[in-house]
Design a protein around this motif. Structure first.
Motif, PDB file in Angstrom:
ATOM      1  N   GLN A 200       0.949  -1.264  -0.004  1.00 26.52           N
ATOM      2  CA  GLN A 200       0.113  -0.027  -0.005  1.00 26.52           C
ATOM      3  C   GLN A 200       0.874   1.189  -0.033  1.00 26.52           C
ATOM      4  O   GLN A 200       0.454   2.267  -0.700  1.00 26.52           O
ATOM      5  CB  GLN A 200      -1.094   0.129   1.094  1.00 26.52           C
ATOM      6  CG  GLN A 200      -2.021  -1.140   0.921  1.00 26.52           C
ATOM      7  CD  GLN A 200      -2.859  -1.066   2.283  1.00 26.52           C
ATOM      8  OE1 GLN A 200      -2.156  -1.092   3.533  1.00 26.52           O
ATOM      9  NE2 GLN A 200      -4.061  -1.683   2.200  1.00 26.52           N
TER      10      GLN A 200
ATOM     11  N   LYS B 295       2.483   1.504  -3.398  1.00 29.15           N
ATOM     12  CA  LYS B 295       1.532   2.247  -4.350  1.00 29.15           C
ATOM     13  C   LYS B 295       1.515   3.869  -4.349  1.00 29.15           C
ATOM     14  O   LYS B 295       1.499   4.362  -5.355  1.00 29.15           O
ATOM     15  CB  LYS B 295      -0.138   1.583  -4.123  1.00 29.15           C
ATOM     16  CG  LYS B 295      -1.145   2.224  -5.219  1.00 29.15           C
ATOM     17  CD  LYS B 295      -2.247   1.488  -4.879  1.00 29.15           C
ATOM     18  CE  LYS B 295      -3.019   2.155  -3.798  1.00 29.15           C
ATOM     19  NZ  LYS B 295      -4.342   1.739  -3.650  1.00 29.15           N
TER      20      LYS B 295
ATOM     21  N   THR C 240      -1.452  -2.871  -7.133  1.00 27.12           N
ATOM     22  CA  THR C 240      -2.896  -2.961  -6.857  1.00 27.12           C
ATOM     23  C   THR C 240      -3.385  -4.432  -7.160  1.00 27.12           C
ATOM     24  O   THR C 240      -4.171  -4.803  -6.465  1.00 27.12           O
ATOM     25  CB  THR C 240      -3.703  -1.943  -7.905  1.00 27.12           C
ATOM     26  OG1 THR C 240      -3.288  -2.053  -9.146  1.00 27.12           O
ATOM     27  CG2 THR C 240      -3.469  -0.526  -7.493  1.00 27.12           C
TER      28      THR C 240
ATOM     29  N   GLU D 160     -10.708   0.504   0.145  1.00 24.60           N
ATOM     30  CA  GLU D 160     -10.270   1.301  -1.226  1.00 24.60           C
ATOM     31  C   GLU D 160     -10.383   0.563  -2.252  1.00 24.60           C
ATOM     32  O   GLU D 160      -9.580   0.957  -3.338  1.00 24.60           O
ATOM     33  CB  GLU D 160      -8.700   1.927  -0.805  1.00 24.60           C
ATOM     34  CG  GLU D 160      -7.846   1.075  -0.433  1.00 24.60           C
ATOM     35  CD  GLU D 160      -6.449   1.651  -0.112  1.00 24.60           C
ATOM     36  OE1 GLU D 160      -5.471   1.466  -0.969  1.00 24.60           O
ATOM     37  OE2 GLU D 160      -6.348   2.141   1.119  1.00 24.60           O
TER      38      GLU D 160
ATOM     39  N   SER E  81      -8.421   1.916  -5.721  1.00 25.55           N
ATOM     40  CA  SER E  81      -7.388   0.940  -6.493  1.00 25.55           C
ATOM     41  C   SER E  81      -7.791   0.583  -7.938  1.00 25.55           C
ATOM     42  O   SER E  81      -6.847   0.958  -8.733  1.00 25.55           O
ATOM     43  CB  SER E  81      -7.219   0.023  -5.621  1.00 25.55           C
ATOM     44  OG  SER E  81      -6.642   0.500  -4.379  1.00 25.55           O
TER      45      SER E  81
ATOM     46  N   GLN F  30      -5.795   1.919 -10.884  1.00 26.56           N
ATOM     47  CA  GLN F  30      -5.152   0.831 -11.844  1.00 26.56           C
ATOM     48  C   GLN F  30      -5.549   1.052 -13.200  1.00 26.56           C
ATOM     49  O   GLN F  30      -4.609   0.862 -14.206  1.00 26.56           O
ATOM     50  CB  GLN F  30      -5.730  -0.477 -11.226  1.00 26.56           C
ATOM     51  CG  GLN F  30      -4.942  -1.724 -11.981  1.00 26.56           C
ATOM     52  CD  GLN F  30      -5.227  -3.134 -11.265  1.00 26.56           C
ATOM     53  OE1 GLN F  30      -6.241  -3.143 -10.967  1.00 26.56           O
ATOM     54  NE2 GLN F  30      -4.292  -3.805 -11.146  1.00 26.56           N
TER      55      GLN F  30
END
Length: 157
Positions: free
Chosen positions: A77, A80, A105, A118, A122, A126
């Motif tokens: 996370q 990302k 993701t 989320e 996400s 993505q």
């Protein structure tokens, strides 16, 4: 000199002593740690670099790569987020960060299996990253577009 002589432990010791005085070669130390697969120590070095120069996208990208390599839901996370900051700092021009978003993701979805709040955010991030990658490949490497498409399909994008 110790690094060139193949004495990485001495190089680490000398760089740590040097950094106590000058704090400029965190990147060199981070690269040594990465080469030794000491990712937690490398992450610390990249954190220091980001704190000292927060607008350098290379540091955000390298830190995200280290976090992704460490794995685990929290690290993925965080990776990302740093891939996203790299995209922001480069104006969307970092192919590696776009791929990083897709990989993170996908891995997060596999680890969390619908538990994450989320998920929608996400999947949107993505999708945007995948579209940006396809656009980039159409312009710069159209012959590799089919490889990209199959790779994105394998990630379930």
């Amino acid at each position: 000199m110790a690094k060139a002589q193949g004495n990485t432990s001495a190089a680490i010791d000398w760089l740590n002593k040097y950094l106590d005085l000058f704090m400029a070669d965190w990147r060199e130390l981070a690269e040594i740690y990465v080469s030794l697969q000491m990712y937690k120590q490398a992450a610390f070095c990249y954190e220091e670099l980001i704190l000292s120069q927060p607008t350098v996208p290379l540091y955000h990208l390298a830190y995200a790569d280290v976090l992704y390599t460490l794995g685990g839901l929290e690290n993925l996370q965080m990776a990302k987020k740093y891939y996203a900051s790299t995209i922001d700092l480069t104006g969307g021009k970092s192919t590696r960060a776009l791929f990083g978003i897709c990989l993170c993701t996908s891995a997060i979805a596999q680890l969390s299996k619908g538990r994450s709040k989320e998920d929608k955010e996400s999947s949107e991030l993505q999708s945007l990253s995948a579209m940006a990658l396809e656009k980039d490949y159409k312009q710069r490497a159209p012959s590799n577009l089919s490889v990209l498409s199959s790779t994105l399909r394998s990630l379930k994008i």
